[in-house]
Scaffold this active site. Structure first.
Site, PDB file in Angstrom:
ATOM      1  N   GLU A 103      -1.520  -9.079  -0.552  1.00 28.31           N
ATOM      2  CA  GLU A 103      -2.943  -9.345  -0.342  1.00 28.31           C
ATOM      3  C   GLU A 103      -3.727  -9.282  -1.649  1.00 28.31           C
ATOM      4  O   GLU A 103      -4.697 -10.023  -1.825  1.00 28.31           O
ATOM      5  CB  GLU A 103      -3.497  -8.384   0.701  1.00 28.31           C
TER       6      GLU A 103
ATOM      7  N   ALA B  20       0.853  -1.187   0.000  1.00 24.81           N
ATOM      8  CA  ALA B  20       0.000   0.000   0.000  1.00 24.81           C
ATOM      9  C   ALA B  20       0.890   1.239   0.000  1.00 24.81           C
ATOM     10  O   ALA B  20       2.055   1.193   0.406  1.00 24.81           O
ATOM     11  CB  ALA B  20      -0.908  -0.007   1.224  1.00 24.81           C
TER      12      ALA B  20
ATOM     13  N   GLU C  47       3.558  -5.848   7.694  1.00 22.39           N
ATOM     14  CA  GLU C  47       2.737  -4.814   8.324  1.00 22.39           C
ATOM     15  C   GLU C  47       3.039  -4.589   9.791  1.00 22.39           C
ATOM     16  O   GLU C  47       3.022  -3.438  10.270  1.00 22.39           O
ATOM     17  CB  GLU C  47       1.241  -5.145   8.141  1.00 22.39           C
TER      18      GLU C  47
ATOM     19  N   GLY D  92       0.008  -4.869   1.050  1.00 24.16           N
ATOM     20  CA  GLY D  92      -1.193  -4.833   0.221  1.00 24.16           C
ATOM     21  C   GLY D  92      -0.981  -5.474  -1.135  1.00 24.16           C
ATOM     22  O   GLY D  92      -1.924  -6.021  -1.721  1.00 24.16           O
TER      23      GLY D  92
END
Length: 251
Positions: A113, A67, A133, A110
């Site tokens: 994911e 992310a 994370e 991210g």
């Protein structure tokens, strides 16, 4: 020079049977920001209306570095509860037709994911995948805590998520996180070869297979029986089985 803040995040190529979406933010190693999420939602809307196979790949030898930390740092509790990435990745997972993630280089946070949301993941010897994370003071909250155990098993997923370590390509292959490895220059062609095999099958049977695969345990076996009942009445089932029998009888 184009303003990076207003540039398109996805390069999209369309054919009759598939859509190829290339994550294209080279200045951030394809980090997933709000604009990319918005474009993924728009793409999902298109594929929900006109189901086709989706291939996801990153530009520049990187799938997605994670992310966008610059945006993530400023998000607050209400943003977490909104599930910005979670909502988009769940929508990708639930697309009617299969999703193939072609993972080269880093797929972290991210980005990992997003890859977990695909039905099929292939990689390269350079693939590095993981969820760092907790080292950034957050959790992997866009699917990793429940999708990753489904893919690699609870013990392995727990170790990865608690340590934050990255898996190399061979380990990811051995764990079943990747189904095959290809040289970087061959990765997109390999993804298309998988898509070709899928596209050669009956689209409705493919969609129903994905529906059954995504159904919760308490829906089985009833859901398979209902989906199969619909297919048993399909003209395409009769046509394909007749063609099979004719080919066999000619041997």
């Amino acid at each position: 020079m184009a303003d990076p803040s207003t540039a398109r995040r996805l390069r999209i190529e369309r054919t009759e049977t598939r859509v190829t979406a290339t994550l294209d933010r080279p200045e951030t190693r394809n980090a997933i920001d709000q604009a990319m999420i918005d474009e993924l939602h728009a793409l999902c809307a298109e594929l929900e209306e006109d189901p086709r196979i989706l291939i996801l790949i990153g530009s520049g030898g990187i799938f997605a570095s994670g992310a966008d930390i610059a945006q993530l740092r400023d998000r607050r509790a209400q943003d977490a509860r909104a599930g910005i990435n979670t909502t988009a990745f769940r929508r990708i997972r639930q697309l009617p037709m299969p999703v193939i993630a072609a993972v080269d280089g880093y797929a972290l946070g991210g980005g990992a994911e997003l890859a977990y949301a695909a039905d099929i993941r292939i990689g390269t010897p350079s693939t590095r995948i993981g969820n760092p994370e907790t080292g950034l003071g957050i959790i992997a909250a866009a699917g990793a805590t429940w999708r990753l155990p489904q893919i690699v098993g609870e013990a392995r997923a727990t170790e990865l998520l608690l340590t934050g370590r990255q898996l190399g390509a061979q380990e990811a292959l051995a764990w079943g996180l990747l189904s095959s490895l290809h040289e970087s220059e061959d990765l997109l062609a390999a993804a298309h070869a998988v898509a070709d095999r899928i596209a050669a099958n009956d689209p409705l049977a493919t969609r129903h297979t994905k529906t059954a695969l995504l159904a919760p345990p308490d829906r089985h076996p009833e859901i398979e029986l209902e989906l199969q009942a619909e297919l048993f009445e399909s003209p395409e089932k009769h046509r394909r089985m007749t063609a099979f029998l004719e080919r066999r009888n000619r041997r």
